[in-house]
Motif scaffolding. Structure first.
Motif, PDB file in Angstrom:
ATOM      1  N   GLU A 165      61.573  10.679  10.911  1.00 34.45           N
ATOM      2  CA  GLU A 165      60.305  10.002  10.350  1.00 34.45           C
ATOM      3  C   GLU A 165      60.373   8.689  10.306  1.00 34.45           C
ATOM      4  OE1 GLU A 165      60.942  12.021   6.528  1.00 34.45           O
ATOM      5  OE2 GLU A 165      60.301  13.797   7.399  1.00 34.45           O
ATOM      6  N   HIS A 166      61.702   7.964  10.168  1.00 34.91           N
ATOM      7  CA  HIS A 166      61.656   6.524  10.184  1.00 34.91           C
ATOM      8  C   HIS A 166      61.171   5.851  11.434  1.00 34.91           C
ATOM      9  CE1 HIS A 166      63.778   2.716   8.272  1.00 34.91           C
ATOM     10  NE2 HIS A 166      63.800   2.669   9.959  1.00 34.91           N
ATOM     11  N   ARG A 167      61.702   6.425  12.518  1.00 36.81           N
ATOM     12  CA  ARG A 167      61.102   6.140  13.741  1.00 36.81           C
ATOM     13  C   ARG A 167      59.752   6.190  13.735  1.00 36.81           C
ATOM     14  NH1 ARG A 167      65.672   8.589  16.395  1.00 36.81           N
ATOM     15  NH2 ARG A 167      67.152   6.748  17.232  1.00 36.81           N
ATOM     16  N   GLY A 168      59.079   7.254  13.310  1.00 43.31           N
ATOM     17  CA  GLY A 168      57.655   7.355  13.318  1.00 43.31           C
ATOM     18  C   GLY A 168      56.847   6.362  12.562  1.00 43.31           C
ATOM     19  N   MET A 169      57.604   6.166  11.355  1.00 35.41           N
ATOM     20  CA  MET A 169      56.859   5.124  10.444  1.00 35.41           C
ATOM     21  C   MET A 169      56.989   3.519  11.244  1.00 35.41           C
ATOM     22  SD  MET A 169      58.377   5.951   6.892  1.00 35.41           S
ATOM     23  CE  MET A 169      57.716   4.600   5.830  1.00 35.41           C
ATOM     24  N   ALA A 170      57.971   3.344  11.750  1.00 38.29           N
ATOM     25  CA  ALA A 170      58.172   2.171  12.741  1.00 38.29           C
ATOM     26  C   ALA A 170      57.102   1.990  13.698  1.00 38.29           C
ATOM     27  CB  ALA A 170      59.587   2.027  13.070  1.00 38.29           C
ATOM     28  N   ASP A 171      56.970   2.920  14.437  1.00 39.62           N
ATOM     29  CA  ASP A 171      55.951   3.162  15.678  1.00 39.62           C
ATOM     30  C   ASP A 171      54.740   2.929  14.734  1.00 39.62           C
ATOM     31  OD1 ASP A 171      57.949   3.465  17.294  1.00 39.62           O
ATOM     32  OD2 ASP A 171      57.651   5.489  17.528  1.00 39.62           O
ATOM     33  N   GLU A 172      54.400   3.542  13.773  1.00 40.02           N
ATOM     34  CA  GLU A 172      52.908   3.184  13.401  1.00 40.02           C
ATOM     35  C   GLU A 172      52.904   1.797  12.624  1.00 40.02           C
ATOM     36  OE1 GLU A 172      50.340   5.527   9.760  1.00 40.02           O
ATOM     37  OE2 GLU A 172      52.130   6.263  10.323  1.00 40.02           O
ATOM     38  N   LEU A 173      53.547   1.499  11.996  1.00 38.75           N
ATOM     39  CA  LEU A 173      53.753  -0.007  11.521  1.00 38.75           C
ATOM     40  C   LEU A 173      53.589  -1.125  12.769  1.00 38.75           C
ATOM     41  CD1 LEU A 173      56.352  -0.069   8.662  1.00 38.75           C
ATOM     42  CD2 LEU A 173      53.853  -0.408   8.418  1.00 38.75           C
ATOM     43  N   LEU A 174      54.211  -0.781  13.934  1.00 35.51           N
ATOM     44  CA  LEU A 174      54.447  -1.388  14.844  1.00 35.51           C
ATOM     45  C   LEU A 174      52.642  -1.472  15.451  1.00 35.51           C
ATOM     46  CD1 LEU A 174      55.752  -3.532  16.964  1.00 35.51           C
ATOM     47  CD2 LEU A 174      56.356  -1.497  18.055  1.00 35.51           C
ATOM     48  N   SER A 175      52.333  -0.319  15.674  1.00 37.76           N
ATOM     49  CA  SER A 175      50.848  -0.158  16.021  1.00 37.76           C
ATOM     50  C   SER A 175      49.945  -1.096  15.186  1.00 37.76           C
ATOM     51  CB  SER A 175      50.628   1.241  16.289  1.00 37.76           C
ATOM     52  OG  SER A 175      49.035   1.473  16.582  1.00 37.76           O
ATOM     53  N   VAL A 176      49.716  -0.856  13.935  1.00 44.06           N
ATOM     54  CA  VAL A 176      49.011  -1.497  13.006  1.00 44.06           C
ATOM     55  C   VAL A 176      49.267  -3.016  13.074  1.00 44.06           C
ATOM     56  CG1 VAL A 176      48.470  -1.889  10.493  1.00 44.06           C
ATOM     57  CG2 VAL A 176      49.004   0.312  11.401  1.00 44.06           C
ATOM     58  N   TYR A 177      50.310  -3.699  13.444  1.00 43.28           N
ATOM     59  CA  TYR A 177      50.652  -4.747  13.545  1.00 43.28           C
ATOM     60  C   TYR A 177      50.013  -5.349  14.710  1.00 43.28           C
ATOM     61  CZ  TYR A 177      53.023  -9.094  14.392  1.00 43.28           C
ATOM     62  OH  TYR A 177      53.428 -10.660  14.668  1.00 43.28           O
ATOM     63  N   GLU A 178      50.258  -4.644  15.856  1.00 45.41           N
ATOM     64  CA  GLU A 178      49.612  -4.838  17.082  1.00 45.41           C
ATOM     65  C   GLU A 178      48.034  -4.837  17.314  1.00 45.41           C
ATOM     66  OE1 GLU A 178      50.167  -3.636  21.823  1.00 45.41           O
ATOM     67  OE2 GLU A 178      50.642  -2.142  20.340  1.00 45.41           O
ATOM     68  N   GLN A 179      47.306  -4.075  16.430  1.00 47.70           N
ATOM     69  CA  GLN A 179      45.908  -4.148  16.091  1.00 47.70           C
ATOM     70  C   GLN A 179      45.525  -5.294  15.427  1.00 47.70           C
ATOM     71  OE1 GLN A 179      44.100  -0.569  14.477  1.00 47.70           O
ATOM     72  NE2 GLN A 179      46.004   0.820  15.325  1.00 47.70           N
ATOM     73  N   LEU A 180      46.305  -5.616  14.178  1.00 47.54           N
ATOM     74  CA  LEU A 180      46.015  -6.685  13.705  1.00 47.54           C
ATOM     75  C   LEU A 180      46.092  -7.853  14.658  1.00 47.54           C
ATOM     76  CD1 LEU A 180      47.283  -5.923  10.171  1.00 47.54           C
ATOM     77  CD2 LEU A 180      45.057  -6.131  10.799  1.00 47.54           C
ATOM     78  N   GLY A 181      47.172  -8.069  15.441  1.00 47.35           N
ATOM     79  CA  GLY A 181      47.467  -9.149  16.208  1.00 47.35           C
ATOM     80  C   GLY A 181      46.327  -9.484  17.219  1.00 47.35           C
ATOM     81  N   ILE A 182      45.833  -8.105  17.939  1.00 50.45           N
ATOM     82  CA  ILE A 182      44.793  -8.339  18.922  1.00 50.45           C
ATOM     83  C   ILE A 182      43.480  -8.922  18.179  1.00 50.45           C
ATOM     84  CG2 ILE A 182      43.371  -7.284  20.415  1.00 50.45           C
ATOM     85  CD1 ILE A 182      45.761  -5.503  21.161  1.00 50.45           C
ATOM     86  N   ILE A 183      43.187  -8.202  17.016  1.00 52.59           N
ATOM     87  CA  ILE A 183      41.760  -8.671  16.451  1.00 52.59           C
ATOM     88  C   ILE A 183      41.830 -10.010  16.089  1.00 52.59           C
ATOM     89  CG2 ILE A 183      40.629  -8.124  14.307  1.00 52.59           C
ATOM     90  CD1 ILE A 183      41.170  -5.364  14.583  1.00 52.59           C
ATOM     91  N   PHE A 184      43.150 -10.611  15.445  1.00 53.20           N
ATOM     92  CA  PHE A 184      43.147 -11.891  14.967  1.00 53.20           C
ATOM     93  C   PHE A 184      43.001 -12.802  16.425  1.00 53.20           C
ATOM     94  CE2 PHE A 184      45.921 -15.748  14.829  1.00 53.20           C
ATOM     95  CZ  PHE A 184      45.535 -16.430  13.612  1.00 53.20           C
ATOM     96  N   GLU A 185      43.573 -12.438  17.366  1.00 57.34           N
ATOM     97  CA  GLU A 185      43.560 -13.215  18.759  1.00 57.34           C
ATOM     98  C   GLU A 185      42.118 -13.264  19.114  1.00 57.34           C
ATOM     99  OE1 GLU A 185      45.123 -13.234  23.273  1.00 57.34           O
ATOM    100  OE2 GLU A 185      45.628 -11.661  21.915  1.00 57.34           O
ATOM    101  N   VAL A 186      41.322 -12.326  19.114  1.00 50.12           N
ATOM    102  CA  VAL A 186      40.043 -12.097  19.566  1.00 50.12           C
ATOM    103  C   VAL A 186      39.082 -13.008  18.549  1.00 50.12           C
ATOM    104  CG1 VAL A 186      37.827 -10.857  19.777  1.00 50.12           C
ATOM    105  CG2 VAL A 186      39.873 -10.037  20.434  1.00 50.12           C
ATOM    106  N   PHE A 229      38.367  -8.879  24.951  1.00 43.59           N
ATOM    107  CA  PHE A 229      38.881  -7.352  24.616  1.00 43.59           C
ATOM    108  C   PHE A 229      39.825  -6.878  25.854  1.00 43.59           C
ATOM    109  CE2 PHE A 229      35.930  -7.814  21.141  1.00 43.59           C
ATOM    110  CZ  PHE A 229      36.542  -7.302  20.052  1.00 43.59           C
ATOM    111  N   ARG A 230      39.094  -7.380  26.813  1.00 42.49           N
ATOM    112  CA  ARG A 230      40.034  -6.601  27.995  1.00 42.49           C
ATOM    113  C   ARG A 230      41.190  -7.402  28.401  1.00 42.49           C
ATOM    114  NH1 ARG A 230      36.233  -7.756  32.227  1.00 42.49           N
ATOM    115  NH2 ARG A 230      36.922  -9.706  32.180  1.00 42.49           N
ATOM    116  N   ASP A 231      41.014  -8.799  28.278  1.00 40.13           N
ATOM    117  CA  ASP A 231      42.414  -9.447  28.453  1.00 40.13           C
ATOM    118  C   ASP A 231      43.348  -9.199  27.440  1.00 40.13           C
ATOM    119  OD1 ASP A 231      41.014 -10.546  30.426  1.00 40.13           O
ATOM    120  OD2 ASP A 231      40.478 -12.472  29.699  1.00 40.13           O
ATOM    121  N   SER A 232      43.035  -8.965  26.211  1.00 44.07           N
ATOM    122  CA  SER A 232      43.994  -8.714  25.026  1.00 44.07           C
ATOM    123  C   SER A 232      44.697  -7.352  25.333  1.00 44.07           C
ATOM    124  CB  SER A 232      43.175  -8.761  23.778  1.00 44.07           C
ATOM    125  OG  SER A 232      42.824 -10.186  23.700  1.00 44.07           O
ATOM    126  N   LEU A 233      43.751  -6.389  25.714  1.00 42.62           N
ATOM    127  CA  LEU A 233      44.423  -4.968  26.185  1.00 42.62           C
ATOM    128  C   LEU A 233      45.593  -5.031  27.232  1.00 42.62           C
ATOM    129  CD1 LEU A 233      41.248  -2.836  25.612  1.00 42.62           C
ATOM    130  CD2 LEU A 233      43.472  -2.738  24.221  1.00 42.62           C
TER     131      LEU A 233
END
Length: 462
Positions: free
Chosen positions: A53-74, A91-95
């Motif tokens: 469960e800890h790993r799952g939460m870490a992965d989820e937080l990392l995914s949210v952080y990654e989404q926010l990072g890309i949206i901030f960059e764009v 968006f293509r370059d960020s992905l």
């Protein structure tokens, strides 16, 4: 108990600490008989669940952080974006950076039920290459109906099922502008990468990331299209207005559009900032709108104007200013309307300004206004050719027109006229059909213009 105290549990990584505690309980259970072993196994299972469960939460937080990072960059780069192709490219370059090692591209639908790989912004190619049928089939499957969701599709080549290079999975994020499908963000992971830990299989967090970005991309494209539509509607309304004014005089029909074209060209040659160039274009298109308040018998008079009639026709810059000043968004276009009949030597109207006192916008429009007047037919004379018009402009430099602007315009026109035999006819054709919203027309191929001498009609204005 001695075993517990003989080992110190690390306090750095929480997952590592839990793992060490689990090992300690297992070792205790092994030395405590059947009951101890059963208890330690239950505790071990609980530890494993906590770690998962800890790993799952870490992965989820990392995914949210990654989404926010890309949206901030764009978002940070949006101020430099000028069209929807550049938006999609962001968006293509960020992905591509987030999914390194996998094939990230943009797919566009064709009316033939076929999908093509879109070029990168700025690439010079004749046409978009079609996608492989298996990927096109996956796109057709995912992008059916309005507002399709992001999905992962397994690809399988029925002819060569043992070849991993022809198989894999593709993550598809449809991009919609409102209800209209624009394109799809596509990420392909071939089966050959299954053993590559640096490119793991697509997870739910990956789908969530791509769907968020596809939605954001679609919203931005819709905004760009709405702005473009509003701009085109505004220009169309202005064209209708200036056309109504121009048609009061059969000899000046199309005059305002041509002046807009010539003025915009000169503004580009002077490297004006985009917003100043846009205001210049509006001002040039509307510079004669005040003539709607000039009596028809004065505008269409074929003989010499009387002093009273000439004074009446000189009122049109002030009338134009009064009409347009009621639109707050065009406040920066008013100088050209009011002062485009001022002369460089101070002999113009309505205020008798001279040299740099005359706003730059008005000096540019004056060049365009006079040039079109010289190269257009009038009731009292035929049109001059472009060489004669340039010669008159040169004679008027320092008197009627700004000598620096005259030189820039003269040099540009002569260069364009040397490019091909029909260069002048093509230039006039473009000027006559100048109808684009700002920046949509090729404004780099334009002619010059100069103030018409007010001798033949006792002070006739262009």
């Amino acid at each position: 108990e001695p075993c517990v105290h003989e080992r110190a549990v690390s306090t750095g990584d929480p997952l590592q600490s839990l793992s060490e505690l689990r090992e300690m309980f297992l070792s205790l259970g092994a030395s405590a008989g059947d009951v101890g072993r059963e208890t330690s196994q239950l505790v071990s299972s609980a530890f494993e669940q906590i770690v998962a469960e800890h790993r799952g939460m870490a992965d989820e937080l990392l995914s949210v952080y990654e989404q926010l990072g890309i949206i901030f960059e764009v978002t940070r780069k949006l101020s430099a974006v000028r069209g929807e192709e550049e938006v999609i490219g962001l968006f293509r370059d960020s992905l591509q950076r987030s999914f390194a090692g996998r094939d990230v591209f943009v797919a566009r639908p064709r009316q033939t039920n076929e999908w093509v790989r879109a070029h990168r912004y700025g690439e010079q190619r004749r046409e978009n290459p079609p996608l492989e049928e298996r990927i096109s089939a996956a796109l057709r499957k995912v992008c059916r109906g309005p507002r399709a969701r992001t999905l992962v599709v397994e690809l399988q080549d029925s002819h060569t099922t043992q070849d991993d290079s022809t198989r894999g999975e593709v993550l598809i994020g449809p991009v919609y502008s409102g209800e209209l499908l624009v394109c799809a963000l596509v990420i392909f992971r071939p089966a050959t990468l299954r053993s590559d830990t640096s490119t793991p299989e697509f997870r739910a967090s990956d789908m969530s990331l791509v769907e968020s970005l596809a939605t954001f991309c679609g919203d931005l494209i819709r905004n760009h299209r709405l702005i473009r539509e509003m701009r085109e509607m505004s220009v169309a309304m202005v064209r209708s207005l200036v056309s109504a004014v121009d048609q009061k005089d059969q000899y000046t029909c199309g005059h305002s559009l041509r002046v807009g074209y010539y003025a915009t060209t000169l503004g580009r040659l002077l490297e004006l900032p985009e917003i100043e160039l846009q205001m210049l274009q509006w001002s040039a298109l509307l510079h004669d709108v005040g003539k709607i308040g000039i009596r028809d018998e004065v505008l269409n008079k074929k003989g010499k104007l009387t002093p009273e009639e000439f004074q009446h026709i000189q009122e049109h810059p002030v009338k134009s200013h009064r009409v347009v000043q009621q639109v707050p968004q065009l406040a920066d276009a008013l100088d050209g309307l009011l002062y485009h009949h001022e002369h460089y030597d101070g002999s113009g109207y309505p205020s008798g300004l001279k040299e740099e006192e005359i706003p730059l916008q008005a000096r540019i429009i004056q060049i365009a206004d006079v040039f079109d007047a010289l190269t257009s037919s009038r009731s009292y004379r035929p049109a001059f050719d472009w060489q004669k018009a340039l010669a008159i402009l040169e004679q008027e430099a320092g008197k009627t027109v700004d000598p620096r602007l005259q030189e820039v315009f003269d040099r540009h026109v002569r260069q364009k006229m040397q490019s091909e035999p029909q260069a002048w006819e093509k230039m006039v054709e473009k000027a006559t059909h100048f109808a684009s919203a700002f920046g949509g027309e090729d404004n780099g191929v334009i002619a010059t213009s100069l103030p018409i001498a007010a001798t033949d009609r006792g002070g006739d204005s262009p």
